[in-house]
Design an enzyme around this catalytic site. Structure first.
Site, PDB file in Angstrom:
ATOM      1  N   TYR A 144       0.856  -1.185   0.000  1.00  0.00           N
ATOM      2  CA  TYR A 144       0.000   0.000   0.000  1.00  0.00           C
ATOM      3  C   TYR A 144       0.890   1.231   0.000  1.00  0.00           C
ATOM      4  CZ  TYR A 144      -3.271   3.559   1.727  1.00  0.00           C
ATOM      5  OH  TYR A 144      -4.033   4.691   1.882  1.00  0.00           O
ATOM      6  N   ASP A 239       9.256   2.683  -0.298  1.00  0.00           N
ATOM      7  CA  ASP A 239       8.236   3.382   0.473  1.00  0.00           C
ATOM      8  C   ASP A 239       8.399   2.950   1.926  1.00  0.00           C
ATOM      9  OD1 ASP A 239       6.082   4.459   1.728  1.00  0.00           O
ATOM     10  OD2 ASP A 239       4.572   3.664   0.354  1.00  0.00           O
ATOM     11  N   LYS A 267       4.332   8.876   8.890  1.00  0.00           N
ATOM     12  CA  LYS A 267       4.106   8.272  10.207  1.00  0.00           C
ATOM     13  C   LYS A 267       5.137   8.738  11.256  1.00  0.00           C
ATOM     14  CE  LYS A 267       1.035   4.874   8.397  1.00  0.00           C
ATOM     15  NZ  LYS A 267       1.090   4.237   7.106  1.00  0.00           N
TER      16      LYS A 267
HETATM   17  C1  LIG Z   1       0.474   4.852   5.754  1.00  0.00           C
HETATM   18  C2  LIG Z   1       1.199   4.608   4.490  1.00  0.00           C
HETATM   19  C3  LIG Z   1       1.123   5.493   3.401  1.00  0.00           C
HETATM   20  C4  LIG Z   1       0.179   6.671   3.388  1.00  0.00           C
HETATM   21  O1  LIG Z   1       0.476   7.596   4.369  1.00  0.00           O
HETATM   22  P1  LIG Z   1      -0.684   8.636   4.820  1.00  0.00           P
HETATM   23  O2  LIG Z   1       0.004   9.529   5.792  1.00  0.00           O
HETATM   24  O3  LIG Z   1      -1.772   7.792   5.398  1.00  0.00           O
HETATM   25  O4  LIG Z   1      -1.118   9.350   3.595  1.00  0.00           O
HETATM   26  C5  LIG Z   1       1.933   5.260   2.307  1.00  0.00           C
HETATM   27  N1  LIG Z   1       2.763   4.205   2.261  1.00  0.00           N
HETATM   28  C6  LIG Z   1       2.857   3.330   3.269  1.00  0.00           C
HETATM   29  C7  LIG Z   1       3.835   2.202   3.188  1.00  0.00           C
HETATM   30  C8  LIG Z   1       2.069   3.490   4.408  1.00  0.00           C
HETATM   31  O5  LIG Z   1       2.142   2.596   5.398  1.00  0.00           O
END
Ligand SMILES: *Cc1c(COP(=O)(O)O)cnc(C)c1O
Length: 428
Positions: A144, A239, A267
């Site tokens: 994701y 990511d 995060k």
């Molecule tokens: C949480 C997450 C996102 C999105 O971040 P948001 O602050 O919710 O927009 C993107 N990539 C990964 C791997 C994530 O865990």
């Protein structure tokens, strides 16, 4: 346990907000009951509006590696707020967190702050396209990357593989620029790059896939991924919105010792405030406006209040032995669960890396999203309700991982593990 006030607030919220929530994962769609309305958090615990306490393993979906309301983080935020919340100019706080991160992360030379993980990923993809002059991107099933149009895409029917969007409102033409592969499929990756590398700007991966269960990959696969991208002139994006600052200060890049071309964060980097970031070499980052032609901007980017939360958090993460202590605690906790599962011969396992864990309703480690048996939903739903009734909070889905924070005490972890073991016993 009474949850009447939460239920009432949820009924009101449903009249105002789609599904009563501002992010779909917060709705209790795949578990029993209705969402808890949380009033406050302290260390490892959250307290709902009905006055119930829970040991929290959701930790705001990952950012709160220091637990709730860490006093150092809170007082830094408060000091900053008193001086004004936003100026739309550079601030010294921005330099301070930039320095903290770049001095301690050899995988980056320059960084840009944005306001969410989604925004970081969206910008990184644009940068990869702008830098390479190529259009297509490759992602993996089960990873994701936020709600970016071109990444809300799953494998279409057929072999390899034009993407098919997983959300209404995304033009087919966009989805078709995204190619989707299963994780752990080296041959598929080789074939795809051999065939189409001249059109592919980048491959994006969660090096520690933690949004669809915890699908830990073999290091060797990631090493090959790096090599194949190099061989074919394709950028590799890690990511690290979850894994960054979670699996050690340098995230998965440091853990596996692999240099990606671009890294995205979110995060933890914001210490509980809305922050994201992306970084790369000087050379790649020089393509970002105003230095270069790839446009990306933000009214509240590097907001001083958010930067303060990030500074206070990352400073504490840099303390000697922080990650060793956190991992040791996590292993203490997961070992209790593992021993119980083994003794009772349940068809389950606990996957764990650093302070991330996942309750897997299969004995075997799973490497590919398609190998998760959807029957885990029903089992997890029952477990989740037992845990809520007994004061343990996990994210409301079988596919969500849990996080241990530095604020979880051994006593709390032992108590939570005991409750989880009893909850598992009720399933079989
Ligand atoms: C949480 C997450 C996102 C999105 O971040 P948001 O602050 O919710 O927009 C993107 N990539 C990964 C791997 C994530 O865990």
């Amino acid at each position: 346990m009474k949850r009447e006030k939460s239920a009432k607030l949820y009924a009101e919220a449903k009249k105002m907000f789609p599904g009563g929530v501002h992010s779909p994962v917060r709705a209790f769609k795949s578990v029993e009951g209705t969402p808890l309305f949380i009033e406050r958090g302290q260390d490892a615990e959250i307290f709902d509006v009905d006055g119930n306490a829970y040991i929290d393993f959701c930790c705001s979906w990952g950012p709160l590696i220091l637990g709730h309301a860490n006093p150092t983080v809170c007082s830094f935020i408060i000091d900053t707020v008193r001086k004004g919340t936003s100026f739309g100019t550079p601030t010294e706080l921005g330099n301070r967190i930039g320095q903290l991160i770049l001095d301690n992360n050899p995988f980056l030379e320059k960084i840009r702050f944005v306001s969410s993980g989604t925004e970081a990923v969206m910008s990184a993809i644009r940068l990869a396209r702008g830098y390479t002059g190529k259009k297509k991107i490759v992602k993996f099933e089960g990873c994701y990357h936020g709600h970016v149009d071109s990444l809300l895409v799953k494998a279409g029917s057929g072999l390899v593989t034009f993407g098919e969007s997983t959300s209404a409102g995304i033009p087919e033409e966009f989805a078709r620029e995204t190619l989707v592969l299963p994780l752990n499929d080296l041959q598929g990756l080789k074939d795809l790059l051999n065939d189409q590398a001249e059109d592919i700007a980048c491959v994006i991966i969660e090096p520690i896939p933690a949004n669809n269960g915890l699908l830990l990959q073999d290091r060797n696969y990631l090493v090959w991924l790096r090599k194949l991208c190099d061989d074919h002139g394709v950028l590799l994006i890690f990511d690290e919105v979850i894994s960054g600052f979670r699996i050690g200060f340098t995230g998965a890049a440091g853990y596996y010792s692999i240099q990606p071309d671009i890294i995205t964060y979110g995060k933890i980097i914001g210490g509980g405030m809305p922050v994201g970031a992306y970084g790369a070499s000087n050379e790649i980052m020089s393509h970002i406006a105003p230095e270069g032609p790839v446009y990306q901007a933000g009214t509240l980017s590097a907001n001083p209040v958010a930067m303060s939360a990030g500074i206070a958090t990352t400073e504490l993460l840099l303390e000697e032995g922080f990650y060793e202590r956190l991992e040791e605690k996590t292993v203490f906790f997961t070992q209790i669960l593992k021993d119980h599962i083994t003794n009772k011969k349940y068809d389950m396992s606990i996957q764990q890396i650093g302070s991330i864990f996942w309750i897997n309703f299969s004995k075997d480690r799973i490497l590919e999203a398609d190998n998760i048996d959807p029957s885990c939903n029903a089992l997890f739903g029952k477990l989740h309700s037992y845990l809520l009734d007994n004061g343990v909070y996990l994210g409301p889905s079988a596919y969500e991982v849990g996080f241990v924070s530095a604020a979880h005490s051994k006593e709390q972890l032992e108590r939570a593990a005991d409750i989880i073991c009893k909850g598992i016993d009720t399933l079989f």
